[in-house]
Motif scaffolding. Sequence first.
Motif, PDB file in Angstrom:
ATOM      1  N   GLY A  92     -11.706  17.315   8.473  1.00 29.00           N
ATOM      2  CA  GLY A  92     -10.884  16.608   7.513  1.00 29.00           C
ATOM      3  C   GLY A  92     -11.717  15.980   6.418  1.00 29.00           C
ATOM      4  O   GLY A  92     -12.943  15.915   6.502  1.00 29.00           O
ATOM      5  N   PRO A  93     -11.074  15.510   5.355  1.00 28.49           N
ATOM      6  CA  PRO A  93     -11.794  14.894   4.237  1.00 28.49           C
ATOM      7  C   PRO A  93     -12.341  13.520   4.607  1.00 28.49           C
ATOM      8  O   PRO A  93     -11.915  12.911   5.581  1.00 28.49           O
ATOM      9  CB  PRO A  93     -10.711  14.782   3.158  1.00 28.49           C
ATOM     10  N   PHE A  94     -13.282  13.047   3.827  1.00 25.92           N
ATOM     11  CA  PHE A  94     -13.836  11.715   4.034  1.00 25.92           C
ATOM     12  C   PHE A  94     -14.296  11.191   2.682  1.00 25.92           C
ATOM     13  O   PHE A  94     -14.257  11.890   1.678  1.00 25.92           O
ATOM     14  CB  PHE A  94     -14.981  11.753   5.050  1.00 25.92           C
ATOM     15  N   ALA A  99     -19.982  20.004  -8.457  1.00 22.80           N
ATOM     16  CA  ALA A  99     -20.258  19.896  -7.023  1.00 22.80           C
ATOM     17  C   ALA A  99     -19.553  21.025  -6.292  1.00 22.80           C
ATOM     18  O   ALA A  99     -18.724  21.756  -6.864  1.00 22.80           O
ATOM     19  CB  ALA A  99     -19.799  18.537  -6.487  1.00 22.80           C
ATOM     20  N   TYR A 100     -19.860  21.158  -5.002  1.00 24.88           N
ATOM     21  CA  TYR A 100     -19.180  22.144  -4.163  1.00 24.88           C
ATOM     22  C   TYR A 100     -19.301  21.696  -2.709  1.00 24.88           C
ATOM     23  O   TYR A 100     -20.170  20.900  -2.344  1.00 24.88           O
ATOM     24  CB  TYR A 100     -19.759  23.551  -4.355  1.00 24.88           C
ATOM     25  N   GLY A 101     -18.394  22.181  -1.870  1.00 22.43           N
ATOM     26  CA  GLY A 101     -18.426  21.845  -0.460  1.00 22.43           C
ATOM     27  C   GLY A 101     -18.261  20.361  -0.202  1.00 22.43           C
ATOM     28  O   GLY A 101     -17.467  19.665  -0.855  1.00 22.43           O
ATOM     29  N   THR A 102     -19.040  19.843   0.725  1.00 15.26           N
ATOM     30  CA  THR A 102     -18.977  18.432   1.099  1.00 15.26           C
ATOM     31  C   THR A 102     -19.173  17.502  -0.089  1.00 15.26           C
ATOM     32  O   THR A 102     -18.565  16.432  -0.180  1.00 15.26           O
ATOM     33  CB  THR A 102     -20.055  18.127   2.156  1.00 15.26           C
ATOM     34  N   MET A 103     -20.008  17.913  -1.014  1.00  9.73           N
ATOM     35  CA  MET A 103     -20.364  17.035  -2.125  1.00  9.73           C
ATOM     36  C   MET A 103     -19.192  16.755  -3.067  1.00  9.73           C
ATOM     37  O   MET A 103     -19.237  15.792  -3.840  1.00  9.73           O
ATOM     38  CB  MET A 103     -21.532  17.614  -2.904  1.00  9.73           C
ATOM     39  N   MET A 158      -3.099  21.219   8.023  1.00  8.72           N
ATOM     40  CA  MET A 158      -4.239  21.815   8.713  1.00  8.72           C
ATOM     41  C   MET A 158      -5.526  21.149   8.256  1.00  8.72           C
ATOM     42  O   MET A 158      -5.655  20.771   7.086  1.00  8.72           O
ATOM     43  CB  MET A 158      -4.347  23.318   8.403  1.00  8.72           C
ATOM     44  N   ASP A 159      -6.481  21.030   9.177  1.00  8.78           N
ATOM     45  CA  ASP A 159      -7.831  20.705   8.769  1.00  8.78           C
ATOM     46  C   ASP A 159      -8.551  22.021   8.471  1.00  8.78           C
ATOM     47  O   ASP A 159      -7.963  23.111   8.567  1.00  8.78           O
ATOM     48  CB  ASP A 159      -8.558  19.864   9.814  1.00  8.78           C
ATOM     49  N   MET A 160      -9.825  21.967   8.095  1.00  8.63           N
ATOM     50  CA  MET A 160     -10.504  23.184   7.678  1.00  8.63           C
ATOM     51  C   MET A 160     -10.668  24.178   8.821  1.00  8.63           C
ATOM     52  O   MET A 160     -10.545  25.397   8.627  1.00  8.63           O
ATOM     53  CB  MET A 160     -11.863  22.859   7.064  1.00  8.63           C
ATOM     54  N   SER A 190     -14.260  23.441  -0.198  1.00 10.18           N
ATOM     55  CA  SER A 190     -14.343  21.987  -0.048  1.00 10.18           C
ATOM     56  C   SER A 190     -13.110  21.386   0.607  1.00 10.18           C
ATOM     57  O   SER A 190     -13.077  20.180   0.859  1.00 10.18           O
ATOM     58  CB  SER A 190     -14.530  21.325  -1.418  1.00 10.18           C
ATOM     59  N   ASN A 191     -12.087  22.198   0.878  1.00  7.83           N
ATOM     60  CA  ASN A 191     -10.850  21.673   1.454  1.00  7.83           C
ATOM     61  C   ASN A 191     -10.123  22.785   2.200  1.00  7.83           C
ATOM     62  O   ASN A 191     -10.404  23.973   1.972  1.00  7.83           O
ATOM     63  CB  ASN A 191      -9.966  21.071   0.354  1.00  7.83           C
ATOM     64  N   PRO A 192      -9.188  22.443   3.079  1.00 10.39           N
ATOM     65  CA  PRO A 192      -8.528  23.464   3.904  1.00 10.39           C
ATOM     66  C   PRO A 192      -7.767  24.518   3.114  1.00 10.39           C
ATOM     67  O   PRO A 192      -7.826  25.710   3.442  1.00 10.39           O
ATOM     68  CB  PRO A 192      -7.592  22.633   4.792  1.00 10.39           C
TER      69      PRO A 192
END
Length: 337
Positions: A179-181, A225-229, A4-6, A149-151
């Motif tokens: 998805g991650p990047f 860090a948290y989330g996207t970071m 799964m994606d988020m 930060s992830n699904p």
Amino acid sequence: MPKMDMIQALNSALDVMMSRDPDVLVFGEDVGYFGGVFRVTDGLQKKHGLKRCFDTPISEGGIIATAIGMGAYGLRPVAEIQFADYILPAFDQLVSEAARLRYRSGGEFWAPITVRSPYGGGIFGGQTHSQSPEAIFAHVTGLKTVIPSNPYDAKGLLIASIEDDDPVIFLEPKRIYNGPFDGHHDRALKTWAESPGSDVPEGHYTVPLGKAAVVREGREATVLAYGTMVHVAKSGIEESGVDAELIDLRSIVPLDIDTIVASVRKTGRCVILHEASRFGGFGGELSALLQERCFYHLKSPIGRVAGWDTPYPHAFEWDYFPGPARLAAALKRVMED
């Protein structure tokens, strides 16, 4: 275990909780028939009915006020604010009512509400669709603030938030919805497209609020860090060549101060990474907490890498973002001190 994606993981969390608990309701702008602007609530109205998943007028204050009343009555509402930037008209309801209801009523009433909202940049939304207001909520006693930060974490944290008896602000990073990047502008879309998703259980599980995750172990420095970071941090650490430990906070209130302190005392150095503006950002509070607890273990000043102290720049979004290169430079600086 399905991939799964988020977006899919969050949708699964809502579906699981609506199936398990008839008191769980989902509502907000365009969440019903349309399934939400980012499709997080897709299919929920069709499966659970108009009374369990429904659209509201464009009135953020009304959405949150309704959720507070429902929660006091005994329901578990999940309210969506379409973008975190638009939550400010409801801020008085969150601060003066939701956060204080349990205290003001002597425990007779409480607000078991979850307020979901996409936040942060990544869609070139400019000043009204891309802000990161987490520090505002963290300042309010009585509110919990969660940022996955992830699904896998997103589903488990959202279920834990819905089951929590206190109001939770659940901020969903838009840039990693699909998805991650690796944190780079030029490679982001390609990486998203190639991402197979993450392993996420279909059924019920929780990730506890207030428990950070050690994403990468290291000996020379700590990155918070948290989330996207978190994804930016992974690339920045690799670029720096520093053996850094990476901690994903998961929630900033409650904060897992024990895990953070243990890491910083071990490494002696720390860099804090967040997307919001540096001045008054949550990184300042983290720095103060660590200074109080780790002063005699620190080998260099605590570093902060953050967004610019300006209104959110539409045309310069990817320059505004703290990227891997900026984190790598900060890690090298703390190693030199």
